[in-house]
Structure formats: structure tokens, C-alpha cells
Design a protein around this motif. Structure first.
Motif, PDB file in Angstrom:
ATOM      1  N   MET A  59      23.950   5.424  10.471  1.00 67.29           N
ATOM      2  CA  MET A  59      25.172   5.240   9.483  1.00 67.29           C
ATOM      3  C   MET A  59      26.311   6.035   9.480  1.00 67.29           C
ATOM      4  O   MET A  59      26.222   7.396   9.908  1.00 67.29           O
ATOM      5  CB  MET A  59      24.483   5.614   8.025  1.00 67.29           C
ATOM      6  N   PRO A  60      27.291   5.572   9.077  1.00 68.94           N
ATOM      7  CA  PRO A  60      28.566   6.342   9.242  1.00 68.94           C
ATOM      8  C   PRO A  60      28.759   7.320   7.933  1.00 68.94           C
ATOM      9  O   PRO A  60      27.767   7.257   7.003  1.00 68.94           O
ATOM     10  CB  PRO A  60      29.701   5.157   8.747  1.00 68.94           C
ATOM     11  N   THR A 172      15.369  -6.023  -0.137  1.00 65.74           N
ATOM     12  CA  THR A 172      14.161  -5.097  -0.486  1.00 65.74           C
ATOM     13  C   THR A 172      14.750  -3.749  -0.164  1.00 65.74           C
ATOM     14  O   THR A 172      13.903  -2.745  -0.566  1.00 65.74           O
ATOM     15  CB  THR A 172      13.099  -5.416   0.778  1.00 65.74           C
ATOM     16  N   GLN A 173      15.973  -3.539   0.595  1.00 60.51           N
ATOM     17  CA  GLN A 173      16.587  -2.216   0.531  1.00 60.51           C
ATOM     18  C   GLN A 173      17.874  -2.301   0.792  1.00 60.51           C
ATOM     19  O   GLN A 173      18.571  -3.265   1.299  1.00 60.51           O
ATOM     20  CB  GLN A 173      15.927  -1.537   1.876  1.00 60.51           C
ATOM     21  N   ARG A 174      18.686  -1.166   0.376  1.00 60.45           N
ATOM     22  CA  ARG A 174      20.277  -1.252   0.504  1.00 60.45           C
ATOM     23  C   ARG A 174      20.489   0.088   1.488  1.00 60.45           C
ATOM     24  O   ARG A 174      20.250   1.146   0.856  1.00 60.45           O
ATOM     25  CB  ARG A 174      20.670  -0.958  -0.920  1.00 60.45           C
ATOM     26  N   LEU A 175      21.050  -0.303   2.584  1.00 59.80           N
ATOM     27  CA  LEU A 175      21.235   1.029   3.396  1.00 59.80           C
ATOM     28  C   LEU A 175      22.686   1.829   3.132  1.00 59.80           C
ATOM     29  O   LEU A 175      23.219   1.229   2.129  1.00 59.80           O
ATOM     30  CB  LEU A 175      21.781   0.351   4.677  1.00 59.80           C
ATOM     31  N   ASN A 179      25.064  -2.337   3.717  1.00 61.27           N
ATOM     32  CA  ASN A 179      24.194  -3.628   4.084  1.00 61.27           C
ATOM     33  C   ASN A 179      23.033  -3.672   3.624  1.00 61.27           C
ATOM     34  O   ASN A 179      22.308  -2.676   3.116  1.00 61.27           O
ATOM     35  CB  ASN A 179      24.021  -3.273   6.030  1.00 61.27           C
ATOM     36  N   LEU A 180      22.318  -4.844   3.486  1.00 64.86           N
ATOM     37  CA  LEU A 180      21.258  -5.141   2.999  1.00 64.86           C
ATOM     38  C   LEU A 180      20.121  -5.564   3.972  1.00 64.86           C
ATOM     39  O   LEU A 180      20.508  -6.245   4.748  1.00 64.86           O
ATOM     40  CB  LEU A 180      21.356  -6.531   1.839  1.00 64.86           C
TER      41      LEU A 180
END
Length: 251
Positions: A59-60, A172-175, A179-180
Motif C-alpha cells: 500500500m502507498p 468484503t474488504q476495503r484496502l 480499493n475494494l
């Protein structure tokens, strides 16, 4: 010398006895569904599945949020007005699965090699060898070898796949970068056959259209599975014993 055949027969008998035991559980489940259509799976939380693992990707660095006085705009916001597109965990969006794959590959390999070697001894050493070698032996050709090898291989692949359908997926998840992670499952039962469609992957909110749909080609790390289970799929599969023998037998 007589122990090996006995051991071989014992191993074969043990394998034959183990096959019904291994398939007992699956056969018992099938016997319960005799005369009944295949049952649909219950709706469950995908994150509670035994094989589920949260997605971890590089991740940035997160940028701090700053607010400007007398401004409705928030730094880091993706949209000015709120819309109905999926953006949070639990939201639903529609995935348009469009797979049109066609491949034609043809390879031909041919290899051939011929070799010939000979060894002879002359002079004093050759004269002395002729005295101890059988009559008719020539010192010019004491050792001779010939070899000829050829190999030919041909391979052809002709594949065409076409899948066009729509399936609803759940976030199901949010980074951390926004992004999803999505996952969608769909089951359709027709008579005694159940068709299953599974779609999962990572999408960008910017790629979600205004009507809350996204094309399957824009899904990163896409996992798309289309198959079925039921009477027709069961007939197309080899028996359990045959599958085990195909794995164990070396010939």
C-alpha cells in the motif's frame, strides 16, 4: 523370493478395501439425495469461511486529511456529491462477466542424430596386439561403435471459451488505498443440476460505472469459476476408485 508376490497381493487387497471406506462419506450423502434435487448452499458470511484470508498487498503511504476553511471540498475525496456506487464493506455491485477466449497453438519438434566412432592401433603396439588377438583381427579397427537416434513430437491446442453473464458481488474488504475486495456467488438449479458461478478480486472505485456495475476485465487478481454439480456432472466424472488408481499407478 516368495514374499514379494504375497506382499503385492496384500497391498492390492488393502487398497481395494480402503477405496470403499474413503468414498463411504460421499456415497452416504448421495444416498440421502436419491429422488431429490440438489440442495442449494446456505447464505453465509464469506469472511467466516475456513479458507478465507484477508487480502494483503503493498500500500502507498497514507496522506493526512486536511480541511480548507469555507470549502465544501475535502482533500482525498473521490467525488463531490455522494452517489449509490459501492464504496463500503457490505455494499453490493454488479459484475459483468464477459469472457471470450480463443487460442490455437500448434508445435512440431523433430530431432535426429547419427554418430560413428572407430579406434585402431598401429606400429609396435598394434603388432603385439595382433599376436594375442584372434585371427582375422585388424589393428586399424579394434573398436567400432555406431549410434542413430531420432525423435518426433507434435502438439496441438484448439480452445474456445465464451462466458457472458451478470452476478452481484459484495464488498468484503476495503484496502488502505481505497480499493475494494469483492466476492460474489451465484447458484442456479435446473432440474437435477446446479450451476455455480463465483467471482472474486480487487477493484478500483473509479472503475465502477454510474449504474453500479463493473466489467470483469477491470478486476485485479480476478478469480472466476463457472461449473456445476448434480447428476450430469457426476456422470462426467470418473469413479473414485479410478481416480485413486490413476494417481497411484506408475504405468
Amino acid at each position: 523370493m516368495t514374499h514379494r508376490p504375497i506382499r503385492g497381493r496384500r497391498a492390492a487387497l488393502a487398497l481395494a478395501a480402503a477405496l470403499p471406506v474413503a468414498a463411504c462419506g460421499a456415497q452416504a450423502d448421495r444416498l440421502k439425495e436419491v429422488g431429490r434435487p440438489p440442495s442449494l448452499s446456505a447464505i453465509e458470511n464469506p469472511t467466516a469461511s475456513p479458507g478465507y484470508r484477508p487480502v494483503q498487498m503493498p500500500m502507498p503511504q497514507m496522506e493526512p486529511v486536511s480541511y480548507a476553511p469555507n470549502s465544501l471540498w475535502q482533500s482525498g475525496a473521490r467525488t463531490f456529491f455522494k452517489d449509490q456506487r459501492a464504496r463500503s464493506i457490505g455494499d453490493i455491485l454488479t459484475v459483468k462477466v464477459r469472457i471470450s477466449d480463443q487460442a490455437e497453438i500448434e508445435n512440431t519438434t523433430e530431432r535426429q542424430r547419427t554418430s560413428s566412432d572407430s579406434l585402431g592401433v598401429q606400429g609396435v603396439i598394434g603388432t603385439q596386439l595382433l599376436k594375442i588377438l584372434p585371427d582375422g583381427t585388424s589393428a586399424d579397427a579394434l573398436v567400432s561403435s555406431n549410434g542413430d537416434m531420432s525423435a518426433r513430437g507434435t502438439g496441438t491446442v484448439n480452445r474456445a471459451e465464451d462466458v457472458t453473464t451478470d452476478v452481484a458481488a459484495v464488498v468484503t474488504q476495503r484496502l488502505p488505498n481505497g480499493n475494494l475486495v469483492i466476492e460474489g456467488r451465484q447458484e442456479v438449479r435446473i432440474n437435477f443440476e446446479v450451476r455455480e458461478l463465483i467471482v472474486a478480486g480487487v477493484v478500483r472505485p473509479e472503475d465502477i460505472a454510474a449504474d453500479n456495475t463493473i466489467d470483469s476485465a477491470k478486476i485485479a487478481e480476478a478469480r472466476i469459476s463457472y461449473g456445476g454439480r448434480g447428476q450430469i456432472s457426476d456422470v462426467q466424472q470418473p469413479r473414485v476408485g479410478q481416480q485413486v488408481l490413476d494417481i497411484l499407478l506408475p504405468f
